[in-house]
Design a protein around this motif. Structure first.
Motif: not given
Length: 514
Positions: A370-374, A382-384, A419-426
């Protein structure tokens, strides 16, 4: 009820019938879900076209019925999800039909079910149904109804004895061995009735393929529907044209849709129609990451898709090999590149936690991906979505029990936090609910009193624990136990393709990839 103005029939229903029997096609959920259920509606259409059979759709939220409950000869349920039995029990009691088959007399309807849950393992529900349809039910469902029409009056026991000899029919009271029916697909199954009350309003859903050749180790949708069968390209195009006569909304269905040998041609055909000025909204059920192409993405964007869901299942290549999801990280990154270039706004990645052999490093690999894509695609959303592993019958992972619920919840919380730390919702499914799904999935006929007690207790999450304690049922043995390859399962009496010996070899092969 069925002649309401919000429904549009894509076939001509018979107005006047010389009918001998009455059938309820029952859906254990609300009307909105039923009217988006492709299989349920197709089975109804088949029966409705028979002039000798009265058939009516009945839902969990039906207020009234055209056919009186006392006049029903057969009541068939679509059984898609493990917890559907709660609504089934509610509907039986609503119409004053005894829950247990042994309590029904000659004045009661014969109650049966078909669908993925009972095809995989019907035994927890043995005491509640007179018979089950095991496997693809399009033709078999109609055949049984017609057989009842021909034999009406011979009595319940004799009728059940006769149909138990038909391939694909399991009669619990006779404990017959049964072979799962696998239909050769030569035509497109499609939504025969459009409804603006459907969960997907006025959407023409059509099946382009059935089964999945990838055979992920946990996936019942794959193994239960082997082999992969694809509808001929010409039939798909013909069906698309037919659907577009009635609506601008179409949906292509298939567990491995992009495995169709001409899927890109199908997309190109739809794109050409759009370029000619026709508005089309199209959605697809699933795509593999490694099957994404610019033409496919171009078509989905032209059809109004902003986000699509892709299943990657696990974060590390090691664990993806173990589950037979042979995707490399480079393929996932490439799919994002193609989608972004085509104008797609984002992906929702689907994954699973608690898989056999999973380690903390595998969880961290998801976060790293997720970090690499963001980092590389800052404007691509992106979300999970995660579920927890549930062992399913007739899969290579049926021998492996679930991880402890508390451990799974800790993993879920860790994932969401990082994931929340990098702005990705899960989002993560409830590990507690998934535990009970595993109990039902690997259950047997000894659970009948437990199921009824859960229903009596209200069917909510707490009802399961209360029922297990009250009846002294050790549910952990169903959910958590690892079984030996020499153990017998309650569902072994069902003859399925590819068979238990193959599943054992496949299970051993996958685990040894660790």
């Amino acid at each position: 009820m069925n002649s309401a103005v919000y429904e549009k029939y894509l076939y001509t229903p018979l107005k006047l019938k010389q009918a001998n029997i009455n059938v309820w096609m029952a859906f254990p959920g609300p009307e909105s879900f039923a009217m988006s259920s492709l299989g349920y509606l197709w089975l109804y259409k088949h029966i409705d076209e028979n002039p000798k059979i009265n058939v009516e759709r009945v839902y969990s939220d039906s207020v009234s019925t055209t056919i009186k409950p006392s006049e029903i000869d057969l009541m068939g349920f679509s059984f898609t999800f493990d917890t559907d039995y709660i609504h089934i029990f509610e509907m039986l009691e609503k119409y004053k039909i005894p829950l247990r088959s042994k309590e029904r007399d000659e004045n009661s309807p014969l109650v049966f079910a078909g669908g993925p849950v009972v095809t995989a393992n019907p035994t927890p529900y043995d005491d509640f149904f007179d018979f089950f349809i095991i496997g693809d039910g399009e033709e078999l469902n109609l055949k049984i109804v017609e057989e009842y029409n021909n034999l009406k009056g011979i009595g319940r026991s004799e009728f059940l004895s006769k149909i138990s000899k038909i391939e694909g029919i399991y009669v619990p009271s006779l404990s017959n061995r049964v072979k799962k029916v696998t239909k050769k697909l030569e035509e497109c199954i499609y939504t025969p009735i459009l409804s603006d009350k459907a969960y997907f309003p006025n959407t023409f859903i059509m099946e382009a393929s059935r089964g999945c050749a990838n055979r992920c180790g946990f996936c019942i949708a794959s193994y239960l529907n082997l082999p992969l069968r694809c509808i001929p390209y010409e039939k798909i195009i013909e069906t698309i044209d037919f659907g577009l006569e009635y609506t601008d909304k179409i949906a292509l269905l298939g567990a491995q849709l992009s495995a169709h040998p001409r899927f890109e041609d199908i997309c190109n055909y739809i794109y050409t129609i759009i370029q000619e000025g026709r508005h089309i909204e199209m959605s697809v059920s699933s795509l593999r990451v490694d099957s994404i192409t610019p033409n496919i993405m171009k078509t989905l964007v032209a059809c109004g898709q902003k986000n699509i869901t892709l299943a990657i299942e696990a974060g590390s290549e090691r664990l993806r090999r173990v589950i037979n999801k042979n995707l490399k990280k480079e393929q996932i990154i490439n799919a994002v590149e193609i989608a972004k270039s085509a104008g797609l706004k984002g992906f929702k990645f689907y994954g699973m936690i608690g898989l056999p052999t999973e380690t903390n490093e595998d969880i961290d690999a998801l976060i790293g991906l997720a970090k690499e894509i963001k980092s590389k695609y800052k404007t691509f959303d992106i979300s999970f979505g995660f579920s927890t592993f549930v062992p399913k019958p007739n899969t290579p992972f049926q021998w492996f029990g679930r991880e402890d619920t508390k451990s799974l919840e800790n993993k879920a919380n860790y994932l969401k936090k990082e994931l929340h730390k990098i702005g990705v919702q899960a989002t993560v499914s409830s590990a507690k609910w998934d535990y009970w799904q595993a109990v039902l999935s690997r259950g047997d006929s000894r659970l009948s009193s437990f199921l009824e007690e859960v229903y009596r207790q209200g069917g909510k999450l707490g009802a399961y624990k209360t029922a297990a304690k009250k009846l002294n049922v050790d549910t952990d043995k169903y959910a958590h136990c690892n079984f030996s390859y020499n153990d017998n399962f309650p569902w072994d009496f069902i003859d399925v393709n590819p068979g238990k010996d193959f599943l054992i070899k496949e299970s051993q092969r996958l685990i040894n990839l660790d």
